[in-house]
Every structure is written in structure tokens, then in C-alpha cells.
Write a protein that holds these residues in place. Sequence first.
Motif, short mmCIF file in Angstrom:
data_model
loop_
_atom_site.label_atom_id
_atom_site.label_comp_id
_atom_site.label_asym_id
_atom_site.label_seq_id
_atom_site.Cartn_x
_atom_site.Cartn_y
_atom_site.Cartn_z
N LYS A 253 0.84 -1.20 0.00
CA LYS A 253 0.00 0.00 0.00
C LYS A 253 0.87 1.25 0.00
O LYS A 253 1.95 1.27 0.60
N GLY A 254 0.41 2.29 -0.66
CA GLY A 254 1.06 3.59 -0.59
C GLY A 254 2.20 3.82 -1.54
O GLY A 254 2.71 4.94 -1.63
N GLY A 255 2.63 2.81 -2.29
CA GLY A 255 3.69 3.01 -3.27
C GLY A 255 5.06 3.22 -2.67
O GLY A 255 5.95 3.77 -3.33
N LYS A 332 0.73 -4.00 8.45
CA LYS A 332 0.20 -5.08 9.26
C LYS A 332 1.28 -5.65 10.17
O LYS A 332 2.46 -5.63 9.81
N PRO A 333 0.90 -6.16 11.34
CA PRO A 333 1.88 -6.74 12.27
C PRO A 333 2.63 -7.91 11.65
O PRO A 333 2.04 -8.75 10.97
N ARG A 338 1.99 -10.04 0.45
CA ARG A 338 0.85 -10.16 -0.46
C ARG A 338 1.35 -10.80 -1.75
O ARG A 338 2.25 -10.27 -2.40
N PRO A 339 0.80 -11.96 -2.12
CA PRO A 339 1.30 -12.64 -3.33
C PRO A 339 0.83 -11.94 -4.60
O PRO A 339 -0.34 -11.58 -4.74
N PHE A 394 -14.03 -5.34 6.17
CA PHE A 394 -13.61 -6.74 6.31
C PHE A 394 -12.47 -7.03 5.33
O PHE A 394 -12.53 -6.63 4.16
N ASP A 395 -11.49 -7.70 5.84
CA ASP A 395 -10.33 -8.08 5.01
C ASP A 395 -10.42 -9.57 4.73
O ASP A 395 -10.37 -10.39 5.65
N VAL A 396 -10.56 -9.92 3.46
CA VAL A 396 -10.68 -11.33 3.07
C VAL A 396 -9.30 -11.88 2.79
O VAL A 396 -8.56 -11.34 1.97
#
Length: 438
Positions: A253-255, A332-333, A338-339, A394-396
Motif C-alpha cells: 500500500k502507498g507506493g 500489518k503486524p 501479499r502474493p 472486512f479483510d478477506v
Amino acid sequence: MYNEYPNVPPGDLFLKKEVFGLRDGVLALKDASLGGGIEQQGPEEFEYSARRKIARCINRRRFLLECIEEHVLPRSTPKQLTNSEKPFSESARAYLEDSCEVLSNKISELLSEIKGIPLPNNLSSELKRESDEQRENLNRKLTLLCENSRWKTVGRSDIITNLSSKQLTDTEKEALSLGLKFDTGYDKTSFTEYVTRNYKWKDNDVDKGFAQGVIACYKALANTQYHSIPKRYMKVLNELGRNKELVITQADKGGGIIILDKSDYENKMMELLSDGTTYEEKHHSYAEEKTRKFTSRARQILIKTKKGKELLHLLEENPCIPRMRGLPKIHKPGIPMRPITSGIGSAPHRLAKRLAKPLSNALGSISQAHLKNSTDLINRLNNVDFKGKEMASFDVKALFTSVPKEGAMEAVKEAVDKITGRYIGNIRDWQWAPHSVP
């Protein structure tokens, strides 16, 4: 400085100040103009004088060429060239190139005057000492110009997150702060790749010769192109790219730019792949077998219709296996990955890319749950009464890999039947066989 000699071109002015401004009094030079000659001298004195000026011209020209490569301007540059919004404008580059050309012409002129007379050891040593001293002085000037360059303020250092054990230098931070998508300019291979990728030549001597001529012209053009960032930045970026112990990638996120030790990156990717509910280990030949089956079945489907035959060229002749990489989720902790899967060059890539265009245009007409962007969300929420309600997000986890393929194919087929030709063109005339495609 320039008011002192208003009629002297910029390059000649460099010669006036740097080449002819001798300080030790060894030679008597006329100071009235550059066209002035030298007082009566002996052969050795004349030879020494000419070689001395040639060395100073060469050093000065080298300095100006390095200024062009490093995107900096000498202090003697006119102020109007330093007030540009860009850190290094095309006008500044042209000015320095003109100055280099003047120096080159002066060097050629001086070379035609020397007689090749051997100099005594003391004069040769003095000539070398002065040349080395001038070169060191110009190198110091170049270093100071780079340290105070306007490029230092172009990037954003806050986008860099260094999670590795390597301590970045200031130059490395400045180069990375420009972002991973910053255009570094043309390279010598991009023209050749462009020609071979976008043009299909017939296998005959005429077309082969024409293609070779085009590529040769492109390469010659590439040699005249400068990088759009300073040479020092290109150097450190290449060194970082060759460092096999580091992984430099984009944040999820955020570049932002994330630097990790390769061992940490591999551990995080293996942790991601260890999820048995999402990923399954296969034999090394599994992908090749699936590729052959897909290509064979897709060809059988396409040749059944005229429009399908027009798409046969989209099937890859020598497909490669899709590749996966990870983007660190620094928000995130534990910073999980992220694939991201790249199917470029794989068997279905070009065909899927063509089919995705009309389907992408139809987004929003299939379901009202589709959001274009955050602005679309805000516009929809403007008419919602939030009294007594709470918003939730919600995060899937592993969303795309969790979608059943058979159900997805049925949903696409049903959507295609409902979409008008305004969105999908002639796609409705194609034969769909979702259960038959492996």
C-alpha cells in the motif's frame, strides 16, 4: 563575470579564464583577446606552451562532460540557466554541450600547431604535475556541485523503509527516493527489444537486412541519449540491483519502497506458501502438462469459428511458467507478504488479455456492488443515513485463490449472456466451454 567579456562566447570564456589564465609567469601570453598570439619563444617553449594549453583544455572538457552526466552546473554558468523548475534543464545541457564543442575545436587547433619536439624532463614533469593538479581541483569542484545539487530535494525520503541489515548511503537514499517508477531514460537495449517485440519480419534476406538496419539506427540513436537522472544515481541503483543479498520491492500500500535481506524475504514467502488450505505443492512437470493441455484445448475451441481463428495468433508458441513475488504489507503486524502472480508469457496470457478488455468495460453493469474508486464510495455514502449504524471493513484472506473456478466460469458465462453488444462487441458469438478447458 560575463559582463567583463560581453562579446566572448561562453566556451571561449572558459578558455579565457581557465586555459590562458597562467599564474606562474613561465610564459608571456597576450591578454587582449583569444586571438592574440604568444610572445617570441624558442621551439621548446612553444611546444611546452601548446601542450600545456591542450592539457588544460582536455581537463576542462572532461569536467564539463562529467557535469552533463551528473546533471550539475558549474558556478560560472549564467544565472538564467539555474532558475529552471527542473534540477537540470535542456537549456543547461545545451549550454554545456556548446562549451564542450568550443573546447574540442580549440584542442584540434592546438594539436595542429605542435611540432612533436621532445621536452626536457623538468618541463615534462612540470606539465604532468600541473595537469594532475588541475584534474584534482576540478574533481573537488564536481564533488561539491553534486553535494549541493538540486536533485537532493527532488525525491521523497519518507517513502523508503529499510528493513535490511545494509546501511544506505546518502546517494543511495536520494536515488531510491525518486521512486521505483521514475523514468531513468533510454538504455541501449530498449530500442532493439521494442523492434523485435512489436514487429514481425518475414524470413527472407530483404526483410532481415531491413530489420538489422532499423536496429542499427535505433542503437545509434540510443548512444546519443542521456539518462534522465544523474550518473551517480544510476551507478548506485545498478550496484543495488546487483546485490544478491538484498530485495528491493514495492510496498503493498502507498507506493513505498521496501528494502529487505533476501533471507528474510524468502522466509516470508515460504511462510506464505506453507498455508495448505490455499496452496498445494505439485510436481515440477505439473505446470508444463497444464500448459500443453490448455494450448491444445484452446486451439480446438478457437478453430471452430471464424472469429476464433482470428485469435489463434494469441496462443504462445513457447510459453513460460507464471511467476510469483511478494509485496510486504508494512501496515500489518509481522509484515506479511501479499502474493502477486505474473502470467506474462504464460500460455493463456495474451488470449486472456484480449478477452478481459470487453469484460473490464462491463464492470458495474453486472453488479451494483462494484466500486470504481474511493470517490465512487464517497458519492454513494452521501445519500446514506448513518443514524444508529456503524461502518465496518472486512479483510478477506486469499480472496482470489479461494474463488471456485467452476463457479467463476459459470458466473462469467451468465454475465456475458446479459451484457449488450455495446460492452463486449462480438464476444457473444464465441463458443464457450468452461468445463472443457483445463
